[in-house]
Scaffold this motif. Structure first.
Motif, short mmCIF file in Angstrom:
data_model
loop_
_atom_site.label_atom_id
_atom_site.label_comp_id
_atom_site.label_asym_id
_atom_site.label_seq_id
_atom_site.Cartn_x
_atom_site.Cartn_y
_atom_site.Cartn_z
N PHE A 1 56.28 48.85 54.80
CA PHE A 1 55.72 49.85 55.71
C PHE A 1 54.20 49.85 55.61
CE2 PHE A 1 54.02 54.10 56.38
CZ PHE A 1 54.51 54.42 57.64
N PHE A 2 53.66 49.91 54.39
CA PHE A 2 52.21 49.98 54.23
C PHE A 2 51.53 48.65 54.52
CE2 PHE A 2 53.03 54.05 52.16
CZ PHE A 2 52.06 54.80 52.80
N ASP A 3 52.21 47.55 54.29
CA ASP A 3 51.66 46.26 54.69
C ASP A 3 51.48 46.24 56.21
OD1 ASP A 3 50.73 43.58 54.24
OD2 ASP A 3 52.69 42.86 54.94
N GLY A 4 52.51 46.70 56.94
CA GLY A 4 52.41 46.80 58.39
C GLY A 4 51.35 47.80 58.83
N PHE A 5 51.26 48.90 58.12
CA PHE A 5 50.27 49.93 58.41
C PHE A 5 48.86 49.37 58.29
CE2 PHE A 5 47.77 53.56 56.58
CZ PHE A 5 47.80 54.41 57.67
N HIS A 6 48.57 48.72 57.18
CA HIS A 6 47.22 48.19 56.94
C HIS A 6 46.88 47.02 57.86
CE1 HIS A 6 47.74 50.13 52.81
NE2 HIS A 6 46.86 50.85 53.48
N SER A 7 47.89 46.25 58.26
CA SER A 7 47.63 45.10 59.14
C SER A 7 47.84 45.44 60.62
CB SER A 7 48.51 43.91 58.74
OG SER A 7 49.88 44.23 58.91
N ARG A 8 48.13 46.73 60.88
CA ARG A 8 48.32 47.21 62.27
C ARG A 8 49.47 46.46 62.97
NH1 ARG A 8 43.01 46.71 60.81
NH2 ARG A 8 41.57 48.40 61.25
N ASP A 9 50.52 46.18 62.22
CA ASP A 9 51.65 45.39 62.70
C ASP A 9 52.84 46.31 62.98
OD1 ASP A 9 53.90 43.73 62.96
OD2 ASP A 9 53.18 42.30 61.46
N GLU B 1 45.50 58.04 47.75
CA GLU B 1 44.12 58.25 48.16
C GLU B 1 43.90 57.41 49.41
OE1 GLU B 1 42.01 58.90 43.79
OE2 GLU B 1 41.97 56.90 44.72
N PHE B 2 43.25 57.99 50.41
CA PHE B 2 43.04 57.29 51.68
C PHE B 2 41.55 57.01 51.86
CE2 PHE B 2 42.71 56.62 56.23
CZ PHE B 2 43.88 55.93 56.51
N TYR B 3 41.23 55.73 52.10
CA TYR B 3 39.84 55.29 52.23
C TYR B 3 39.58 54.76 53.64
CZ TYR B 3 39.55 55.64 47.18
OH TYR B 3 39.56 56.12 45.89
N VAL B 4 38.44 55.13 54.20
CA VAL B 4 37.99 54.61 55.48
C VAL B 4 36.65 53.92 55.23
CG1 VAL B 4 37.27 55.17 57.83
CG2 VAL B 4 39.18 56.42 56.77
N ASN B 5 36.59 52.64 55.58
CA ASN B 5 35.39 51.82 55.35
C ASN B 5 34.90 51.94 53.90
OD1 ASN B 5 35.37 50.81 57.99
ND2 ASN B 5 34.32 52.65 58.72
N GLY B 6 35.85 51.92 52.97
CA GLY B 6 35.53 51.94 51.55
C GLY B 6 35.20 53.29 50.97
N LYS B 7 35.22 54.34 51.77
CA LYS B 7 34.85 55.68 51.31
C LYS B 7 36.08 56.60 51.31
CE LYS B 7 31.28 59.12 52.09
NZ LYS B 7 30.15 59.54 52.91
N ILE C 1 43.79 51.06 66.28
CA ILE C 1 42.60 51.23 65.44
C ILE C 1 41.75 49.96 65.56
CG2 ILE C 1 41.75 51.48 63.07
CD1 ILE C 1 44.32 53.08 62.48
N PRO C 2 40.47 50.12 65.87
CA PRO C 2 39.61 48.93 66.01
C PRO C 2 39.56 48.09 64.73
CG PRO C 2 38.46 50.94 66.69
CD PRO C 2 39.75 51.36 66.06
N ASP C 3 39.49 46.77 64.91
CA ASP C 3 39.45 45.85 63.76
C ASP C 3 38.25 46.10 62.86
OD1 ASP C 3 41.80 44.58 64.41
OD2 ASP C 3 40.82 43.00 65.56
N LYS C 4 37.15 46.59 63.44
CA LYS C 4 35.95 46.83 62.62
C LYS C 4 36.13 48.01 61.66
CE LYS C 4 33.74 49.63 66.16
NZ LYS C 4 32.68 49.77 67.10
N MET C 5 37.12 48.87 61.93
CA MET C 5 37.38 49.98 61.02
C MET C 5 38.34 49.53 59.93
SD MET C 5 39.10 53.73 61.60
CE MET C 5 37.71 54.47 62.41
N LYS C 6 37.92 49.66 58.69
CA LYS C 6 38.76 49.30 57.56
C LYS C 6 39.35 50.58 56.97
CE LYS C 6 37.53 45.07 58.03
NZ LYS C 6 38.35 44.31 58.93
N PHE C 7 40.65 50.56 56.75
CA PHE C 7 41.31 51.71 56.14
C PHE C 7 42.34 51.23 55.13
CE2 PHE C 7 43.71 50.54 59.84
CZ PHE C 7 45.02 50.71 59.49
N GLU C 8 42.52 52.05 54.12
CA GLU C 8 43.47 51.68 53.06
C GLU C 8 44.04 52.95 52.44
OE1 GLU C 8 43.73 49.30 48.81
OE2 GLU C 8 41.77 49.84 49.61
#
Length: 144
Positions: free
Chosen positions: A30-38, A108-114, A79-86
């Motif tokens: 689920f989270f692999d798909g979430f992070h890869s927007r799949d 913990e949820f990070y957006v663009n490393g923050k 979500i745009p590719d330029k936005m990194k989230f984890e």
């Protein structure tokens, strides 16, 4: 005889450990798909009737929101590719009873490393054939 008792004693624990591994694997997919927007990957481990809810906590109070699974998936893939989230899962607490499982995962949820926010996910799953499917997700959200 001693060896037989040892084997009989260990079998239930081995079965539970295997189930827990399968359940954790579904959440990882689920989270692999979430992070890869799949969307296909996400859907592969979610029931068609998936229910999603969030409990947000702020200085204004606590709010419960509900989101349709289709809207959630659309928002993730857009979500745009330029936005990194984890979303970093910090641990897993898994409980199983037959074909039903509950998983508690602080995150913990990070957006663009923050750090954006943190909380806990609560997953409900059921075993459909050979796959553990997510049927319900509720999470809490607190500012970092």
């Amino acid at each position: 005889m001693r060896k037989l008792l040892f084997i009989v004693f260990l079998l239930p624990f081995q079965h539970l450990a295997a189930q827990e591994s399968e359940i954790k694997h579904s959440i990882e997919i689920f989270f692999d798909g979430f992070h890869s927007r799949d969307s296909l990957k996400i859907k592969s481990v979610c029931d068609a009737g998936l229910i999603l809810q969030s409990i947000s906590e702020s200085s204004k109070g606590t709010k419960l929101s509900t989101e349709k699974a289709s809207d959630f998936i659309k928002s993730i893939v857009s979500i745009p590719d330029k936005m990194k989230f984890e979303e970093r899962l910090l641990s897993y607490k898994i409980q199983v009873d037959g074909a039903m499982a509950h998983v508690w995962t602080p995150y913990e949820f990070y957006v663009n490393g923050k750090l954006s926010h943190k909380g806990v996910n609560s997953f409900q799953l059921f075993k459909e054939k050979e796959t553990w499917k997510i049927i319900y997700i509720v999470d809490t959200r607190r500012k970092g």
